[in-house]
Design an enzyme around this catalytic site. Structure first.
Site, short mmCIF file in Angstrom:
data_model
loop_
_atom_site.label_atom_id
_atom_site.label_comp_id
_atom_site.label_asym_id
_atom_site.label_seq_id
_atom_site.Cartn_x
_atom_site.Cartn_y
_atom_site.Cartn_z
N GLY A 34 0.62 -1.13 -0.02
CA GLY A 34 -0.02 0.10 -0.02
C GLY A 34 0.94 1.04 0.02
O GLY A 34 0.37 2.23 -0.79
N HIS A 35 1.81 1.27 0.79
CA HIS A 35 3.04 2.45 0.73
C HIS A 35 3.58 2.42 -0.50
O HIS A 35 3.80 3.63 -1.05
CB HIS A 35 3.92 2.36 1.84
CG HIS A 35 3.34 2.15 3.37
ND1 HIS A 35 3.18 1.04 4.15
CD2 HIS A 35 2.57 3.27 3.84
CE1 HIS A 35 2.79 1.26 5.05
NE2 HIS A 35 2.46 2.51 5.32
N GLY A 142 -3.07 7.36 1.51
CA GLY A 142 -4.03 6.19 1.06
C GLY A 142 -5.43 6.51 1.28
O GLY A 142 -6.10 7.33 2.54
N SER A 180 -2.23 -3.70 5.51
CA SER A 180 -2.06 -2.84 6.68
C SER A 180 -0.86 -3.58 7.20
O SER A 180 -0.77 -4.71 7.50
CB SER A 180 -3.19 -2.61 7.62
OG SER A 180 -2.97 -2.23 9.01
N SER A 181 0.01 -2.72 8.18
CA SER A 181 0.98 -3.20 9.00
C SER A 181 0.44 -3.91 10.05
O SER A 181 1.14 -5.09 10.51
CB SER A 181 1.83 -2.28 9.35
OG SER A 181 1.07 -1.30 10.15
#
Ligand code: PAF
Length: 258
Positions: A34-35, A142, A180-181
């Site tokens: 995502g990043h 995001g 997500s982390s």
């Protein structure tokens, strides 16, 4: 990819490069795809891409979450290298110098703000500090954190900050779970249960009352504890968002409403 940990170093490196247009991707680190999508979008617009990695202590709900947040700068640097020109990893004193005492308190933070008192104060304050330190032309966020994006847009408008805020669509694993982390903390059975979050949001999109439809589905989903469902209005369109807990892990998601 070059690295800087202070504003002075960062500005020197940007000047030496003749940086032109600068794009900032602010993160807490522990990068995932995502990043990388944010970095890729920044790179695609031809800007000099600055990735900031800073675990902002004032936005965490609890000291335990802050301590547990993964810190893996070397791995982050490796992942970001193809899309990033400059990695900015400031120490806490660079962001909040001794005596720092000025905090932003956004008024309109919706259900996410009510669920996490003080969280958006921390986010708004650090985003403003990072914008002042890096002085980018454009900053990327995001759409998964739709409320955060709305808060940042409000802050940029209210303070007339000279920066363009761009949003990038949610990136999902093939099974539909938004990246997500926090996903890495899900046990295998919890990960299965967590899939109800994207399923419920997607299924509710065409309902006459999407908030009610998603709330009903999530309220009875096994292993899922519903916090809220709400619609966040953004320039990109209305986003149906929700927060749930699966085991000890809090998950957010957002899908665009047609
Ligand atoms: O979304 C995040 O990763 C953080 O809230 C941000 C914007 C980097 C501020 O610390």
């Amino acid at each position: 990819m070059e690295r800087a940990s202070t504003r002075v170093e960062l500005r020197r490196l940007l000047t030496e490069r003749g940086a032109g247009r600068v794009a900032l991707v602010p993160t807490l680190g522990a990068l995932h795809a995502g990043h990388l999508a944010l970095l890729e979008a920044a790179k695609a617009e031809g800007a000099t891409v600055v990735l900031s990695v800073f675990v902002n202590p004032i936005q965490f709900d609890s000291p335990r979450d802050l301590v547990r947040y993964p810190r893996r700068l070397a791995e982050d640097a490796r992942l970001a290298t193809p899309y990033t020109d400059l990695l900015f990893a400031p120490a806490i004193e660079e962001v909040y110098p001794p005596g720092y005492a000025t905090y932003l308190d956004p008024a309109d933070t919706g259900a996410e703000g009510r669920a996490r008192p003080g969280h958006f104060r921390g986010v708004a304050t650090v985003v403003l500090r990072l914008l002042r330190l890096v002085e980018p032309d454009v900053v990327y966020f995001g759409l998964k954190d739709a409320r955060q994006l709305a808060v940042v847009r409000r802050l940029v408008a209210d303070l007339a900050l000279p920066v363009t805020v761009r949003a990038v669509p949610v990136v999902r694993d093939p099974d539909g779970l938004a990246l997500s982390s926090r996903n890495e903390r899900l046990m295998p059975d919890e990960r299965e249960q967590a899939l109800e979050l994207p399923r419920a949001l997607l299924a509710a999109r065409d309902a006459s009352d999407p908030v009610a439809a998603a709330s009903r589905a999530l309220a009875v989903a096994p292993g899922v504890e519903l916090e809220y469902v709400e619609v966040v209005e953004l320039a990109e369109g209305s986003q149906l968002t929700a927060a749930v807990r699966v085991g000890a892990v809090r998950l957010l998601d957002a899908v665009p409403l047609a």
